[in-house]
Design an enzyme around this catalytic site. Structure first.
Site, PDB file in Angstrom:
ATOM      1  N   ASP A  67      81.977-105.931  -0.871  1.00  0.00           N
ATOM      2  CA  ASP A  67      82.206-107.175  -1.612  1.00  0.00           C
ATOM      3  C   ASP A  67      81.127-107.451  -2.647  1.00  0.00           C
ATOM      4  O   ASP A  67      80.079-106.803  -2.671  1.00  0.00           O
ATOM      5  CB  ASP A  67      82.323-108.356  -0.630  1.00  0.00           C
ATOM      6  CG  ASP A  67      81.353-108.269   0.532  1.00  0.00           C
ATOM      7  OD1 ASP A  67      80.318-107.595   0.404  1.00  0.00           O
ATOM      8  OD2 ASP A  67      81.642-108.876   1.584  1.00  0.00           O
ATOM      9  N   ASN A 136      82.308-117.063  11.419  1.00  0.00           N
ATOM     10  CA  ASN A 136      83.711-117.478  11.561  1.00  0.00           C
ATOM     11  C   ASN A 136      84.647-116.288  11.748  1.00  0.00           C
ATOM     12  O   ASN A 136      85.856-116.410  11.612  1.00  0.00           O
ATOM     13  CB  ASN A 136      84.138-118.296  10.334  1.00  0.00           C
ATOM     14  CG  ASN A 136      84.059-117.490   9.042  1.00  0.00           C
ATOM     15  OD1 ASN A 136      83.686-116.312   9.057  1.00  0.00           O
ATOM     16  ND2 ASN A 136      84.404-118.109   7.924  1.00  0.00           N
ATOM     17  N   HIS A 138      84.618-113.567   9.864  1.00  0.00           N
ATOM     18  CA  HIS A 138      84.988-112.823   8.664  1.00  0.00           C
ATOM     19  C   HIS A 138      84.403-111.419   8.684  1.00  0.00           C
ATOM     20  O   HIS A 138      83.355-111.175   9.268  1.00  0.00           O
ATOM     21  CB  HIS A 138      84.655-113.589   7.370  1.00  0.00           C
ATOM     22  CG  HIS A 138      83.223-113.676   6.991  1.00  0.00           C
ATOM     23  ND1 HIS A 138      82.673-114.791   6.388  1.00  0.00           N
ATOM     24  CD2 HIS A 138      82.188-112.800   7.105  1.00  0.00           C
ATOM     25  CE1 HIS A 138      81.405-114.569   6.157  1.00  0.00           C
ATOM     26  NE2 HIS A 138      81.069-113.380   6.574  1.00  0.00           N
TER      27      HIS A 138
HETATM   28  C1  F6R Z   1      78.454-108.569   3.492  1.00  0.00           C
HETATM   29  C2  F6R Z   1      79.653-108.939   4.222  1.00  0.00           C
HETATM   30  C3  F6R Z   1      79.672-110.043   5.232  1.00  0.00           C
HETATM   31  C4  F6R Z   1      78.505-109.983   6.201  1.00  0.00           C
HETATM   32  C5  F6R Z   1      78.577-111.150   7.187  1.00  0.00           C
HETATM   33  C6  F6R Z   1      77.370-111.173   8.121  1.00  0.00           C
HETATM   34  O1  F6R Z   1      78.709-107.501   2.607  1.00  0.00           O
HETATM   35  O2  F6R Z   1      80.654-108.369   3.957  1.00  0.00           O
HETATM   36  O3  F6R Z   1      80.880-109.950   5.955  1.00  0.00           O
HETATM   37  O4  F6R Z   1      78.499-108.767   6.879  1.00  0.00           O
HETATM   38  O5  F6R Z   1      78.621-112.356   6.497  1.00  0.00           O
HETATM   39  O6  F6R Z   1      76.229-111.454   7.359  1.00  0.00           O
HETATM   40  P1  F6R Z   1      74.772-111.335   7.967  1.00  0.00           P
HETATM   41  O7  F6R Z   1      74.546-109.881   8.260  1.00  0.00           O
HETATM   42  O8  F6R Z   1      73.837-111.806   6.873  1.00  0.00           O
HETATM   43  O9  F6R Z   1      74.731-112.168   9.190  1.00  0.00           O
END
Ligand code: F6R
Length: 241
Positions: A67, A136, A138
């Site tokens: 992303d 959440n 994602h």
């Molecule tokens: C980042 C991404 C997000 C993160 C997720 C967890 O490229 O795709 O899905 O993996 O938000 O973020 P962290 O690792 O900062 O807790």
């Protein structure tokens, strides 16, 4: 989904590094799917260490990131391209032209999404996709409610995601409202998936992932249906199971 239980963040990063090293050793022109955020930083640190010790080369590897924020140019320190250059790419022998992220400042974002999908397809799809887990549920920036067959698309970021990511920005208002993300369908086409989770604050999300139902309302739950997905989680992240 296999679960590898590890002690802590360092061990999680080491196990992920080992999987990635084996993948590249077995198939030096592997296509890797990469994530940003806090979770994979330790993995990237380990990979740089392995490269510097002469244990691995990325010369023939191709990478696709999950992303990118809409509106942030590549030289913006909060863009994911900048993050990847800083945390990994500029320290290893991976040629720039073999690294791909969606372009968040493309004039035509819809076309950018279609082109990104075509690039992944042209590379023969992703051999090994690394994922982090949002609070959440994602994965990538596929927020709750995203269809399981979604392809790379433009998303409106959830307020909770913007808040979670505000720590990287000068002010919460600076967090972009939109992003480009590979879709859930795109992610599920990866031949192997490794989901990394560390820390107590992810414990509820891990519980829902492992024990909860498979639902679009918790996007990571679909990974239960992938036939080669591994969760590497530390004791804190698994503490509510
Ligand atoms: C980042 C991404 C997000 C993160 C997720 C967890 O490229 O795709 O899905 O993996 O938000 O973020 P962290 O690792 O900062 O807790």
């Amino acid at each position: 989904m296999d679960i590898i239980r590890v002690k802590d963040y360092v061990e999680m990063s080491e196990r992920a590094c080992e999987i990635m090293r084996n993948q590249i050793k077995q198939f030096d022109s592997s296509v890797l799917g990469l994530a940003t955020g806090s979770t994979p930083e330790g993995l990237y640190h380990q990979l740089i260490g392995e490269y510097k010790k002469g244990n691995m080369s990325f010369a023939n590897v191709t990478t696709f990131n999950l992303d990118e924020y809409v509106g942030l140019a590549t030289d913006d320190p909060n863009s994911y391209r900048y993050y990847m250059n800083e945390k990994l790419f500029s320290h290893i022998d991976l040629p720039d032209e073999q690294t791909y992220l969606p372009n968040g400042v493309a004039d035509d974002l819809e076309k950018e999404c279609r082109d990104y999908e075509a690039l992944i397809k042209g590379a023969g799809y992703i051999d090994l996709q690394v994922l982090g887990l949002g609070l959440n549920g994602h994965i990538g920036f596929n927020e709750p409610g995203t269809p399981v067959d979604s392809r790379t698309h433009v998303v409106d970021l959830d307020e909770s995601t913007r808040e979670a990511n505000a720590r990287f920005f000068n002010s919460p208002d600076d967090v972009p409202k939109k992003a480009l993300t590979m879709g859930i369908g795109s992610i599920m086409e990866s031949k192997r998936i490794v989901l990394l989770v560390s820390g107590e604050k992810k414990a509820d999300a891990v519980k829902q992932l492992v024990r909860g139902e498979i639902t679009e309302e918790f996007p990571a739950s679909i990974l239960q249906q992938h036939d080669n997905a591994t969760l590497i989680a530390d004791e804190e992240a698994l503490s509510k199971l």
